[in-house]
Design a protein around this motif. Structure first.
Motif, PDB file in Angstrom:
ATOM      1  N   VAL B   7       0.742  -1.177  -0.040  1.00 17.53           N
ATOM      2  CA  VAL B   7      -0.096   0.047   0.023  1.00 17.53           C
ATOM      3  C   VAL B   7       0.584   1.214   0.051  1.00 17.53           C
ATOM      4  O   VAL B   7       0.653   2.094  -0.860  1.00 17.53           O
ATOM      5  CB  VAL B   7      -0.902  -0.064   1.183  1.00 17.53           C
ATOM      6  N   ASN B   8       1.863   1.238   0.766  1.00 14.51           N
ATOM      7  CA  ASN B   8       2.871   2.328   0.857  1.00 14.51           C
ATOM      8  C   ASN B   8       3.467   2.664  -0.627  1.00 14.51           C
ATOM      9  O   ASN B   8       3.764   3.779  -0.936  1.00 14.51           O
ATOM     10  CB  ASN B   8       3.654   2.423   2.020  1.00 14.51           C
ATOM     11  N   SER B  10       2.388   1.980  -3.531  1.00 18.22           N
ATOM     12  CA  SER B  10       1.662   2.305  -4.587  1.00 18.22           C
ATOM     13  C   SER B  10       1.248   3.671  -4.145  1.00 18.22           C
ATOM     14  O   SER B  10       1.072   4.539  -5.211  1.00 18.22           O
ATOM     15  CB  SER B  10       0.533   1.488  -4.684  1.00 18.22           C
ATOM     16  N   ARG B  11       0.969   4.121  -2.697  1.00 13.63           N
ATOM     17  CA  ARG B  11       0.824   5.351  -2.378  1.00 13.63           C
ATOM     18  C   ARG B  11       1.856   6.340  -2.900  1.00 13.63           C
ATOM     19  O   ARG B  11       1.679   7.280  -3.457  1.00 13.63           O
ATOM     20  CB  ARG B  11       0.535   5.467  -0.817  1.00 13.63           C
ATOM     21  N   LEU B  15       0.958   8.974  -5.652  1.00 16.28           N
ATOM     22  CA  LEU B  15       0.892  10.624  -5.154  1.00 16.28           C
ATOM     23  C   LEU B  15       1.914  11.372  -6.058  1.00 16.28           C
ATOM     24  O   LEU B  15       1.667  12.529  -6.349  1.00 16.28           O
ATOM     25  CB  LEU B  15       1.305  10.710  -3.831  1.00 16.28           C
ATOM     26  N   TYR B  37       1.456  15.791  -2.362  1.00 16.00           N
ATOM     27  CA  TYR B  37       2.395  14.493  -2.295  1.00 16.00           C
ATOM     28  C   TYR B  37       2.864  14.208  -0.944  1.00 16.00           C
ATOM     29  O   TYR B  37       3.214  13.196  -0.904  1.00 16.00           O
ATOM     30  CB  TYR B  37       3.515  14.614  -3.366  1.00 16.00           C
ATOM     31  N   PHE B  40       2.072  11.229   1.657  1.00 14.49           N
ATOM     32  CA  PHE B  40       2.814   9.945   1.620  1.00 14.49           C
ATOM     33  C   PHE B  40       3.183   9.880   3.171  1.00 14.49           C
ATOM     34  O   PHE B  40       3.337   8.954   3.826  1.00 14.49           O
ATOM     35  CB  PHE B  40       3.649   9.848   0.620  1.00 14.49           C
ATOM     36  N   TYR B  44       1.728   7.631   6.680  1.00 17.04           N
ATOM     37  CA  TYR B  44       2.796   6.502   6.851  1.00 17.04           C
ATOM     38  C   TYR B  44       2.360   5.972   8.278  1.00 17.04           C
ATOM     39  O   TYR B  44       2.200   6.583   9.057  1.00 17.04           O
ATOM     40  CB  TYR B  44       4.068   6.928   6.846  1.00 17.04           C
ATOM     41  N   ASN B 105      -6.541   8.065   8.446  1.00 19.10           N
ATOM     42  CA  ASN B 105      -7.512   8.190   7.168  1.00 19.10           C
ATOM     43  C   ASN B 105      -8.916   7.765   7.658  1.00 19.10           C
ATOM     44  O   ASN B 105      -9.447   6.593   7.354  1.00 19.10           O
ATOM     45  CB  ASN B 105      -7.145   7.725   6.049  1.00 19.10           C
ATOM     46  N   CYS B 156      -5.619  17.666   0.635  1.00 17.60           N
ATOM     47  CA  CYS B 156      -5.324  16.478   1.181  1.00 17.60           C
ATOM     48  C   CYS B 156      -6.467  16.038   1.775  1.00 17.60           C
ATOM     49  O   CYS B 156      -6.910  14.619   1.743  1.00 17.60           O
ATOM     50  CB  CYS B 156      -4.223  16.701   2.332  1.00 17.60           C
ATOM     51  N   ILE B 163     -10.136   8.445  -1.303  1.00 16.19           N
ATOM     52  CA  ILE B 163      -9.547   7.086  -1.091  1.00 16.19           C
ATOM     53  C   ILE B 163     -10.302   6.278   0.142  1.00 16.19           C
ATOM     54  O   ILE B 163     -10.617   5.237  -0.083  1.00 16.19           O
ATOM     55  CB  ILE B 163      -8.118   7.104  -0.755  1.00 16.19           C
ATOM     56  N   LYS B 164     -10.611   6.881   1.023  1.00 18.87           N
ATOM     57  CA  LYS B 164     -11.450   6.105   2.263  1.00 18.87           C
ATOM     58  C   LYS B 164     -12.734   6.595   2.608  1.00 18.87           C
ATOM     59  O   LYS B 164     -12.942   7.505   3.518  1.00 18.87           O
ATOM     60  CB  LYS B 164     -10.392   6.196   3.300  1.00 18.87           C
TER      61      LYS B 164
END
Lengths: 274, 168
Positions: B7-8, B10-11, B15, B37, B40, B44, B105, B156, B163-164
């Motif tokens: 996930v990280n 791809s994020r 981004l 960006y 990220f 984290y 999130n 943001c 996304i969530k």
């Protein structure tokens, strides 16, 4: 020894941070202090390639304005051609070899920035097309910038909207010259400094490139005088110049290769050595 | 464990791509340029590897610099944010944040908002200070920081919500 390792292990996060901070700060300081010393520049395979793809898509959106600009330039060139009195006159050559002093390469802006204090453009031609650092970049309206870094296929241009640019410029009608720089405020205006107060100027006069630089040929348009600041302390004017170019909207540009550039530089170097 | 790593990564890539292709071309009023960006670094995992975050932030920043010809300004700003992130957590969520399971999130609470606000302010102030690199531009720097922070936070929060979406 054991203690050193223990210390390193305990503070590994902090040490890593300090190391990377040192690297990034030195990159930052170096990019601000020297002329052409960029290690991190967008003239490389990765960013050049990405920008070219994105630009290929964007190009379709402003085909119309680009076409109009090209048609206008064509019309201007045609009028030059037709208004010549004697078209059979032999063209005067500039040197014994019979070559023109300048060569021109057509290139395209694939990335343009104008919102920070130090702006750069990326072009889609590089060393393979004979592009070298310190060549001038113009378009049909006026000057754009100077080549700074090159890679085989791409090159970066230090824009005239950059605090570090210094370009020799003069008043079109009087030959008084000064140096052109940017104060970082507005994308439509640059500043001409160190212009002697003897010069007779008024708002609306045209500013062109001077003949003293080996980067640009003489008499390339820059802009018109928009505001005059008279400084009582010094003997120089500072002028606000309104650019002919819209630096936020650039398409095709021309790169000027000056053939006698190296000769001039060598000659001036010899003068200094003696 | 592997899924968080995936996930990280791809994020990270997504981004960066969004930032370079879309948000780098945004420039409201000649002052305001949003930098979402850094989401990220904000998103984290709380209990993730700290050295990993510092290294990844450096990489994130240096790639941004590569694309925007800015020397090392983005890299420095990202590093500073990544290093001070635990302190910001402590400030926003109270001392025992490491033992709680904080999910950023999720629904926006004052704690989460203050965390995002502080992170963005720290990143943007470092970034614009280094970009100007002259103390005579300090007023411009502050104005740019203020306005850009506003836009980055709005974007943001929108991205977090897209996304969530709320599962309840």
């Amino acid at each position: 020894m054991q203690q050193i390792f223990n210390f390193m292990y305990k503070n590994s996060n902090r040490l890593l941070f300090l190391l990377l901070l040192g690297i990034s700060l030195s990159l930052t300081i170096q990019s601000h202090s020297f002329h052409r010393s960029k290690i991190i520049s967008s003239a490389n395979f990765l960013s050049g390639g990405v920008y070219e793809r994105v630009n290929n898509l964007n190009e379709y959106l402003n085909l119309k304005t680009q076409n109009e600009a090209l048609a206008l330039e064509n019309a201007k060139l045609k009028s030059l051609l037709f208004s010549k009195k004697d078209t059979t006159a032999v063209k005067k050559l500039d040197s014994l070899k019979g070559v023109k002093p300048d060569d021109i390469v057509v290139s395209k802006v694939i990335h343009n920035s104008y919102n920070v204090y130090e702006n750069y453009l990326t072009l889609n031609s590089g060393e393979k097309d004979g592009i070298k650092p310190d060549m001038g970049v113009i378009n049909d309206l006026g000057i754009v910038g100077i080549i700074e870094n090159t890679s085989p296929k791409y090159s970066t241009v230090i824009s005239i909207l950059n605090k570090r640019t210094q370009i020799n410029a003069k008043i079109k009608k009087s030959n008084h010259f000064g140096s052109l720089n940017w104060n970082g405020k507005s994308t439509g205006f640059v500043q001409l400094t160190d212009l002697p107060r003897l010069a007779l100027i008024k708002i609306g006069d045209t500013i062109v490139t001077g003949g003293q630089s080996v980067i640009f040929p003489e008499n390339i348009n820059i802009g018109t005088i928009a505001k005059i600041y008279r400084d009582k302390q010094t003997n120089f004017y500072t002028l606000d110049i309104k650019l002919f170019n819209d630096m936020t909207n650039l398409g095709h540009v021309y790169i000027i290769k000056r053939k006698d550039r190296e000769e001039i530089i060598n000659l001036e170097k010899r003068k200094k050595d003696e | 464990m592997n899924s968080t790593l995936f996930v990280n990564i791809s994020r990270f890539i997504l981004l960066l791509a969004i930032q370079i292709i879309i948000f780098n071309n945004m420039n409201f009023l000649g002052y305001i340029s949003p930098f979402p960006y850094i989401l990220f670094i904000i998103l984290y995992p709380v209990n993730g590897n700290k050295s990993g975050l510092v290294a990844a932030s450096f990489l994130l920043g240096i790639i941004m610099d590569l694309f925007s010809n800015s020397g090392g300004t983005h890299a420095t700003a990202c590093l500073v944010l990544a290093y001070f992130r635990p302190s910001i957590f402590k400030f926003a969520f109270g001392l025992s944040y490491e033992y709680q399971t904080i999910k950023l999130n999720d629904v926006l609470t004052p704690q989460r908002f203050s965390f995002i606000l502080l992170s963005v302010v720290i990143h943007h102030f470092t970034l614009f200070l280094l970009e100007a690199f002259q103390l005579s531009f300090i007023l411009d720097t502050l104005i740019t920081t203020l306005l850009s922070t506003l836009f980055t936070i709005i974007i943001c929060i929108i991205i977090i919500y897209i996304i969530k979406p709320n599962k309840r």
